[in-house]
Design an enzyme around this catalytic site. Structure first.
Site, mmCIF file in Angstrom:
data_model
loop_
_atom_site.group_PDB
_atom_site.id
_atom_site.type_symbol
_atom_site.label_atom_id
_atom_site.label_comp_id
_atom_site.label_asym_id
_atom_site.label_seq_id
_atom_site.Cartn_x
_atom_site.Cartn_y
_atom_site.Cartn_z
ATOM 1 N N ASP A 64 0.856 -1.191 0.000
ATOM 2 C CA ASP A 64 0.000 0.000 0.000
ATOM 3 C C ASP A 64 0.888 1.235 0.000
ATOM 4 O O ASP A 64 2.110 1.131 0.117
ATOM 5 C CB ASP A 64 -0.934 0.010 1.222
ATOM 6 C CG ASP A 64 -0.198 -0.274 2.508
ATOM 7 O OD1 ASP A 64 0.953 0.177 2.653
ATOM 8 O OD2 ASP A 64 -0.757 -0.951 3.392
ATOM 9 N N ASP A 66 1.533 4.966 1.758
ATOM 10 C CA ASP A 66 1.226 5.881 2.856
ATOM 11 C C ASP A 66 1.772 7.247 2.489
ATOM 12 O O ASP A 66 2.845 7.357 1.887
ATOM 13 C CB ASP A 66 1.890 5.388 4.146
ATOM 14 C CG ASP A 66 1.472 3.963 4.477
ATOM 15 O OD1 ASP A 66 0.300 3.749 4.779
ATOM 16 O OD2 ASP A 66 2.327 3.054 4.373
ATOM 17 N N ASP A 156 9.628 4.282 12.719
ATOM 18 C CA ASP A 156 10.243 3.168 13.450
ATOM 19 C C ASP A 156 11.661 2.813 12.987
ATOM 20 O O ASP A 156 12.605 2.873 13.759
ATOM 21 C CB ASP A 156 9.321 1.930 13.464
ATOM 22 C CG ASP A 156 8.730 1.570 12.108
ATOM 23 O OD1 ASP A 156 9.133 2.185 11.100
ATOM 24 O OD2 ASP A 156 7.869 0.668 12.051
HETATM 25 P P1 ATP Z 1 3.811 -2.546 4.897
HETATM 26 O O1 ATP Z 1 4.533 -3.029 3.704
HETATM 27 O O2 ATP Z 1 3.467 -3.621 5.844
HETATM 28 O O3 ATP Z 1 2.662 -1.608 4.603
HETATM 29 P P2 ATP Z 1 4.969 -0.186 6.049
HETATM 30 O O4 ATP Z 1 6.405 0.131 6.383
HETATM 31 O O5 ATP Z 1 4.330 0.683 5.018
HETATM 32 O O6 ATP Z 1 4.929 -1.707 5.673
HETATM 33 P P3 ATP Z 1 2.800 0.536 7.763
HETATM 34 O O7 ATP Z 1 2.287 -0.201 8.941
HETATM 35 O O8 ATP Z 1 1.944 0.661 6.564
HETATM 36 O O9 ATP Z 1 4.170 -0.140 7.407
HETATM 37 O O10 ATP Z 1 3.222 1.971 8.275
HETATM 38 C C1 ATP Z 1 3.645 2.998 7.401
HETATM 39 C C2 ATP Z 1 4.833 3.735 7.987
HETATM 40 O O11 ATP Z 1 4.445 4.381 9.203
HETATM 41 C C3 ATP Z 1 6.012 2.867 8.378
HETATM 42 O O12 ATP Z 1 6.853 2.604 7.290
HETATM 43 C C4 ATP Z 1 6.682 3.711 9.423
HETATM 44 O O13 ATP Z 1 7.415 4.743 8.845
HETATM 45 C C5 ATP Z 1 5.495 4.332 10.143
HETATM 46 N N1 ATP Z 1 5.064 3.520 11.300
HETATM 47 C C6 ATP Z 1 4.075 2.593 11.317
HETATM 48 N N2 ATP Z 1 3.936 2.061 12.529
HETATM 49 C C7 ATP Z 1 4.844 2.662 13.317
HETATM 50 C C8 ATP Z 1 5.170 2.566 14.697
HETATM 51 N N3 ATP Z 1 4.563 1.708 15.484
HETATM 52 N N4 ATP Z 1 6.150 3.389 15.160
HETATM 53 C C9 ATP Z 1 6.769 4.262 14.360
HETATM 54 N N5 ATP Z 1 6.506 4.392 13.058
HETATM 55 C C10 ATP Z 1 5.559 3.609 12.535
HETATM 56 MG MG MG Z 2 2.298 0.600 4.405
#
Ligand code: ATP
Ligand code: MG
Length: 452
Positions: A64, A66, A156
């Site tokens: 996805d 963000d 994170d």
């Molecule tokens: P995925 O491929 O699973 O979507 P993602 O890295 O995009 O991986 P998401 O859960 O969609 O993960 O979150 C988007 C972004 O928001 C992360 O890449 C990170 O930068 C930030 N983020 C999400 N959860 C946290 C958290 N618990 N603490 C700090 N930053 C976070």
């Molecule tokens: Mg994501």
């Protein structure tokens, strides 16, 4: 549009210009681009961040997209009529385009340092900035807004804090994330202990990304996990359910499950399963292994997996253990089934809040196992028409493959499905006749038994 110089905090970024990175607009979801353009046009800063940028740089298809912006939730909402502000702990805006949801977050900034938390308060609340900490340093509400540099520090892992914008097509790196991407490392941003205390779920996320990307977890990021794992106890079971689903349905369930156990984090999600497995027979262990393997396989073939099937498999050893106990207590089969299924599910609910629609389906998959084994003509016909027949049949095959002795039942149902109507009738007849013959034989042998 913003010129680079207008963006506060950008002076701390390594800026990678358009011709020095591999991200191209054609790989980005058109809906994410639409959101980006509209925010930029309205005069805000807007970036794709997180998995979207990370996975594109790795040549993978992002799950996805963000978006991070300096627009506040209310300001974002004004720009999109398909936008909804959600979440209290972490307020974000969901912009829906049919099935696709683009998640937009406002740049976050740091909270008060944890040392400022007064000891005699259970939590410190800063209403003005909508920030709440627990006594342990956990962030209970994270809605303090800031600039892009501050936002990058609140994310994170370094590889999750890379920003891309169509305004100049540049890539921004505030934490040497590109270097970690190159050396395939998951490195937490800031002080590891403090960051895990703020949000213990980050420990699970480290495992998830390491398994999914095949990255190693950098030493300092890894070290405190053992000591701080217990903090996961304070995370709501609803959030742990969401995380469990992400952990198990990322296409790397086998590896993730093994890593969770290795890092002693598994007990905070799957304690009933792990306990049952420590005493279970080989087939139960095999069934859980196979279920995870097949989950990965299905996802890699773009097939769907359901939480109900996953929990039916993970909790099967727990259910079987309770069933054996109930039978030993002499409970009637139907009551023994009901109680054991409910016990197994209730135990798991103490860890992950599985929504009821899934637990009902899990129970039904189990219940259909005995119906699939029935030799009554009516049962055979009705089980085949049940909407969960397919899941129950797949589960039956899983049991057979894991070594449960089911006397070719899976094969019989495979043949049944491959047959036409008249053949099916014959199959049912021969199976129900077998039962009668078997029953009458038993009757006569019992009759001849000297004890009678
Ligand atoms: P995925 O491929 O699973 O979507 P993602 O890295 O995009 O991986 P998401 O859960 O969609 O993960 O979150 C988007 C972004 O928001 C992360 O890449 C990170 O930068 C930030 N983020 C999400 N959860 C946290 C958290 N618990 N603490 C700090 N930053 C976070
Ligand atoms: Mg994501």
């Amino acid at each position: 549009m913003n010129s680079e110089l207008d963006v506060p905090g950008i002076e701390n970024a390594d800026i990678v210009p358009r011709d020095s990175h591999t991200i191209s607009r054609k790989d980005i979801s058109p809906n994410a681009l639409k959101v980006l353009y509209r925010l930029l046009k309205a005069g805000y800063q807007a970036y794709i961040v997180g998995g979207g940028v990370r996975d594109l740089l790795l040549g993978k298809k992002p799950k996805d997209f963000d978006i991070a912006t300096n627009a506040k939730p209310a300001e974002i909402k004004v720009l999109f009529n398909n936008a909804r502000v959600i979440g209290r702990r972490f307020r974000i805006v969901h912009i829906r385009f049919g099935k696709e949801i683009i998640e937009v977050t406002t740049f976050r900034a740091d909270h008060h340092p944890i040392s400022e938390i007064t000891e005699n308060l259970t939590f410190k609340e800063d209403r003005e900035r909508d920030s709440v900490h627990s006594e342990e340093g956990m962030i209970l509400r994270d809605n303090v807004y800031g600039n892009i540099d501050e936002d990058a520090k609140r994310r994170d892992f370094t590889v999750n804090a890379l920003y891309y914008t169509t305004d100049g097509f540049r890539l921004l790196d505030f934490n040497r994330g590109l270097q970690d991407l190159k050396s395939r490392k998951i490195r937490i941003i800031g002080d590891p202990k403090e960051r895990y205390k703020e949000d213990p779920v980050r420990m699970l996320r480290a495992i998830r990304f390491s398994a999914k990307l095949g990255f190693s977890i950098e030493e300092n990021t890894k070290k405190p996990i053992d000591e701080l794992a217990y903090l996961l106890d304070s995370i709501s079971s609803a959030r742990l359910f969401d995380e469990t689903i992400k952990l198990m349905t990322g296409g790397y369930a086998v590896k993730t499950f093994a890593m969770l156990r290795e890092f002693q984090l598994g007990t905070f999600l799957f304690s009933p399963t792990l306990e049952a497995l420590s005493e279970a027979d080989n087939s139960s262990t095999k069934l859980v292994e196979l279920a995870l393997e097949k989950t990965d396989q299905r996802l890699n073939e773009n097939k769907s997996v359901t939480p109900s099937f996953l929990f039916a498999a993970l909790l099967w050893p727990v259910f079987k253990m309770h069933l054996a106990e109930s039978k030993n207590l002499g409970l009637a089969p139907q009551l023994a089934f009901e109680k054991s299924a409910q016990f197994a599910i209730n135990e798991q609910l103490g860890y992950t809040a599985i929504p009821r629609r899934f637990t009902l389906a899990t129970k039904e998959i189990w219940l259909l196992q005995s119906k699939l084994a029935s030799r009554s003509k009516k049962s055979m016909e009705t089980v085949f028409c049940n909407s969960r027949f397919r899941a129950a049949y797949d589960f039956l095959l899983l049991r057979e493959e894991s070594g449960e002795e089911l006397k070719g039942l899976g094969q019989w149902w495979t043949k049944f499905q491959e047959s036409n109507e008249p053949e099916r009738k014959k199959l049912i007849l021969s199976r129900s006749k077998k039962k009668k013959r078997f029953a009458s034989k038993r009757k006569s042998s019992n009759h001849n038994h000297p004890g009678n």
